[in-house]
Design an enzyme around this catalytic site. Structure first.
Site, short mmCIF file in Angstrom:
data_model
loop_
_atom_site.label_atom_id
_atom_site.label_comp_id
_atom_site.label_asym_id
_atom_site.label_seq_id
_atom_site.Cartn_x
_atom_site.Cartn_y
_atom_site.Cartn_z
CB SER A 149 -0.90 0.01 1.24
OG SER A 149 -0.11 0.16 2.41
N GLY A 150 2.14 1.13 0.28
CA GLY A 150 2.98 2.31 0.46
C GLY A 150 3.07 2.74 1.91
N GLY A 151 2.27 2.11 2.75
CA GLY A 151 2.19 2.53 4.15
C GLY A 151 3.50 2.45 4.91
CG PHE A 152 7.33 -0.47 5.96
CD1 PHE A 152 7.25 -0.94 7.27
CD2 PHE A 152 8.58 -0.28 5.40
CE1 PHE A 152 8.41 -1.19 8.00
CE2 PHE A 152 9.75 -0.53 6.12
CZ PHE A 152 9.65 -0.98 7.43
CG ASP A 196 -1.03 -1.23 7.09
OD1 ASP A 196 -0.59 -0.83 5.98
OD2 ASP A 196 -0.40 -1.98 7.84
CD GLN A 219 0.08 -3.16 11.32
OE1 GLN A 219 0.79 -3.46 12.28
NE2 GLN A 219 0.59 -2.94 10.10
N GLY A 260 3.29 -5.29 10.65
CA GLY A 260 3.89 -4.82 11.89
C GLY A 260 4.89 -5.77 12.51
CG ASP A 293 7.24 -8.92 1.16
OD1 ASP A 293 8.00 -7.94 1.01
OD2 ASP A 293 6.38 -8.97 2.07
CB CYS A 317 21.10 -20.75 -8.58
SG CYS A 317 22.73 -20.28 -7.92
#
Length: 369
Positions: free
Chosen positions: A93-96, A146, A188, A215, A265, A305
């Site tokens: 969301s960009g919130g962090f 959030d 949260q 969080g 992630d 790999c």
């Protein structure tokens, strides 16, 4: 098929094996998602991601909002076409990022005021704006906006924050207008058991397409982080994806899976690679170490790999000693493949009702040295 669908296939105690059905094909969980902050996983091409067997890749709403802007991405045909990744995508969301740039006084019921990290200009992000940006970017999974409070904070502050996040989640859900996207709610509550449970139950009432545990990994110790998961995960639906945000350490992935988490992630694999560090079955390895100067073996013999099949520790150490970016690229490939292979093996162990034994064996080797 438009919106992705999740199907739970098997449990081994709380550990879950599932499949995400998408228009790009089927992708199994548990899954590690590499982070492509600015519509690119640092130093890697999408072809290299495919070779690592990645599924969902995450991009960052805040950074893409500032550059190149959601309108450019929309004109390009959406995030998949813009970055040429023909597998599922997720945007946060960009919130962090926003809350790392803002102070408590800048947070209001309407949204958050903060300054751009690029040019210092004044910006204002609301739950509605975050969803509108993500609708234009066009990822398959998008996140509610959030508040990610600082750690540690008081119970009173966290309670007010949780209530605000719930109100913001409702506003974002009412704004969401892209039927091809799954919208996740975010739980949260910090380290407080009662608030984690409350946040989970109230978020689930809004009937999102999936649920994120937010969080964590914000400064707390490992024991507290695992308790944060324990305190909310049993209140999340079994038929929807459970996402632990910002977690990518191998041991934390195992602990999360054991508690019922499906997707993870983190920037960790590429970040540590840029500093010369590699994940191995026997713990992290610093390839800058002088002892590797004449070590003509792969980073890990058992790894399939591109890096391990073609290059030696001595060569990679040389690349870092002369500041060549290829060293960062090779270790990024290895570290991402290490985590995708880890989750492949975790899935196999759940299918075989053997996850507990697999986890025990992995941790024993990983922490031995």
């Amino acid at each position: 098929m438009s919106k992705m669908k999740y199907e739970l296939l098997k449990n081994d105690k709380k550990a879950r094996y599932g499949v995400i059905h998408s228009k790009y094909g089927d992708f199994n969980t548990p899954m590690f998602m590499p982070v492509g902050t600015r519509a690119t996983v640092k130093t890697l091409s999408v072809e290299e991601l495919y070779a690592c067997n990645t599924g969902i890749v995450l991009a960052n709403t805040y950074h893409l909002w500032l550059r190149p802007g959601p309108d450019i991405i929309e004109k390009a045909g959406g995030i998949h076409k813009f970055m040429n990744y023909n597998r599922p995508m997720l945007t946060d969301s960009g919130g962090f990022q926003v809350f790392s740039l803002a102070s408590p006084k800048d947070i209001s019921e309407e949204g958050v005021k903060f300054k751009s990290h690029i040019d210092g200009s004044n910006l204002f992000l609301t739950p509605e704006k975050s969803i509108e940006i993500q609708n234009k970017i066009g990822a398959d999974i998008i996140m509610s906006f959030d508040e990610c409070p600082y750690y540690p904070c008081t119970h009173e502050y966290m309670k007010n924050s949780v209530e605000r996040t719930l109100r913001w989640a409702k506003r974002g859900k009412n704004t969401h207008n892209n039927d091809n996207q799954m919208l996740f709610g975010i739980v949260q509550g910090g380290e407080f058991k009662d608030l984690r449970e409350y946040s989970a139950k109230e978020t689930v009432k809004m009937d999102f397409d999936g649920y994120s545990i937010g969080g964590t990994s914000v400064g707390e110790d490992k024991k507290t982080m695992y308790e944060m998961i324990d305190n909310c995960i049993d209140f999340l639906p079994t038929d929807k994806i459970r996402y632990l945000m910002g977690v990518g350490d191998p041991l934390d992935i195992l602990e999360g899976v054991e508690r019922g988490v499906d997707i993870f992630d983190c920037v960790l694999p590429t970040r540590i690679a840029r500093h010369g560090n590699a994940f191995t079955r026997h713990g992290k390895m610093n390839l800058k170490n002088a002892k590797f100067k004449e070590d003509f073996t792969p980073v890990e013999d058992s790894c399939d790999c591109y890096c391990c099949k073609n290059y030696t520790k001595a060569y990679i150490r040389h690349l870092f000693s002369v500041d060549e970016v290829l060293g960062q690229r090779l270790l990024s490939i290895h570290n991402i493949r290490f985590l995708t292979k880890l989750t492949e093996e975790i899935r196999d162990s759940i299918n075989s009702n053997n996850f507990g034994e697999y986890k025990k064996d992995f941790i024993e080797k990983y922490t031995k040295n």
